[in-house]
Motif scaffolding. Structure first.
Motif, short mmCIF file in Angstrom:
data_model
loop_
_atom_site.label_atom_id
_atom_site.label_comp_id
_atom_site.label_asym_id
_atom_site.label_seq_id
_atom_site.Cartn_x
_atom_site.Cartn_y
_atom_site.Cartn_z
N SER A 259 0.84 -1.19 0.00
CA SER A 259 0.00 0.00 0.00
C SER A 259 0.87 1.25 0.00
N SER A 260 0.26 2.38 -0.35
CA SER A 260 1.01 3.62 -0.52
C SER A 260 1.66 4.08 0.77
N SER B 132 1.30 9.77 -0.25
CA SER B 132 0.19 9.99 -1.18
C SER B 132 -0.07 11.48 -1.33
N ARG C 261 -2.99 13.91 -2.74
CA ARG C 261 -4.40 13.83 -3.09
C ARG C 261 -4.90 15.20 -3.54
N THR D 111 -2.55 14.02 -8.10
CA THR D 111 -2.79 12.82 -7.32
C THR D 111 -1.73 11.79 -7.71
N ASP E 60 0.79 8.36 -5.91
CA ASP E 60 1.13 7.49 -4.79
C ASP E 60 2.51 6.89 -4.99
N LYS F 117 -4.31 17.43 -0.06
CA LYS F 117 -3.59 16.98 1.13
C LYS F 117 -2.51 15.98 0.75
N LEU G 25 -0.47 12.69 2.43
CA LEU G 25 -0.56 11.68 3.48
C LEU G 25 0.74 10.88 3.54
N ARG H 24 1.90 7.39 5.31
CA ARG H 24 1.30 6.24 6.00
C ARG H 24 -0.14 6.55 6.39
N GLU H 25 -0.87 7.14 5.45
CA GLU H 25 -2.30 7.43 5.56
C GLU H 25 -2.62 8.49 6.62
N GLN H 26 -1.60 9.18 7.13
CA GLN H 26 -1.81 10.27 8.09
C GLN H 26 -1.47 11.60 7.42
N SER H 27 -2.34 12.58 7.58
CA SER H 27 -2.12 13.88 6.97
C SER H 27 -0.89 14.56 7.55
#
Length: 239
Positions: free
Chosen positions: A3-4, A7, A9, A25, A27, A61, A63, A65-68
């Motif tokens: 997984s990315s 990222s 977005r 966008t 990744d 935004k 990210l 590890r999926e955290q902003s």
């Protein structure tokens, strides 16, 4: 592919009163090298700088590890695992290479020495210049030091801005296999690169920018040098 890790977005960045990046966008996954290709002013550096918090987003935004990253400053992003090597190297001229590397890692001396030894194994050239001052080095040697400095904290992703710019072929022959090895060991790499041949040789995926807009995002296996050259020539004609 995992997984990315990093990222973008719908990211837009304004620089100097103009839009530098528009609705991007993209990744980057662990173990992947993504090369950003485009003419000067296409927005490559702005993407890297935005990821480090050095340029503000006007939209979207980023990210990790999926955290902003929106509330994190540059030092915190570095501590979280984002390494950055800017264009121009920006080494401290009064410091030796060894002191430069030690200053880049907050850890006990024994750990710093162990990390420097790892990096000299990755970049054999580095081991021959540790006692020299940065101002006395060639451009290629300085680039190796700048990348090693960015790697001292063991980042999960490395952002490289024009790593081959002005380098002799002999330096590139050491530099890019080492970057490939970083990815093979699980790190992600996002590099802005001027050389299409180098990008095709080292990257897993090519992202082409035209006036801040992403116009191509494909695996290297799906591209040829001639096709990429045609896309870039068409971009230049539109510029």
């Amino acid at each position: 592919m995992s997984s990315s890790l990093l990222s973008f977005r719908n990211v837009s960045v304004r620089r100097g009163g103009a839009i530098a990046v528009r609705d991007l966008t993209l990744d980057i996954a662990p173990g992947e090298i993504v090369a950003l290709i485009g003419l000067n002013g296409a927005g490559k550096s702005s993407i890297l700088r935005a990821a480090m918090g050095l340029e503000a987003l006007t939209e979207g935004k980023i990210l990790f590890r999926e955290q902003s990253l929106a509330e994190m400053g540059t030092p915190e992003r570095a501590r979280r695992g984002i390494g950055y090597c800017p264009e121009g190297r920006r080494l401290f001229p009064g410091m030796s290479v060894s002191d430069t590397l030690h200053a880049a890692m907050q850890a006990p001396r024994r750990q710093r020495l162990a990390r420097i030894e790892e990096l000299t194994n990755l970049f054999p050239l580095l081991g021959t210049i540790l006692d020299r001052e940065s101002w006395s080095l060639s451009g290629g040697q300085q680039q190796v030091v700048a990348i090693a400095r960015a790697l001292m904290q063991r980042p999960e992703i490395l952002l490289l801005d024009e790593p081959s710019l002005g380098l002799a072929p002999v330096i590139c022959q050491e530099l890019f296999p080492a970057i490939r090895q970083l990815a093979n060991d699980g790190a992600a790499v996002l590099l802005a690169e001027q050389s299409t041949a180098t990008a095709l040789a080292v990257a897993d995926r090519i992202a082409v920018l035209h006036r801040g807009t992403l116009i191509l995002n494909e695996p290297v296996a799906a591209l040829s040098h001639d096709r990429l050259k045609t896309i870039l020539l068409s971009e230049g004609e539109q510029h």
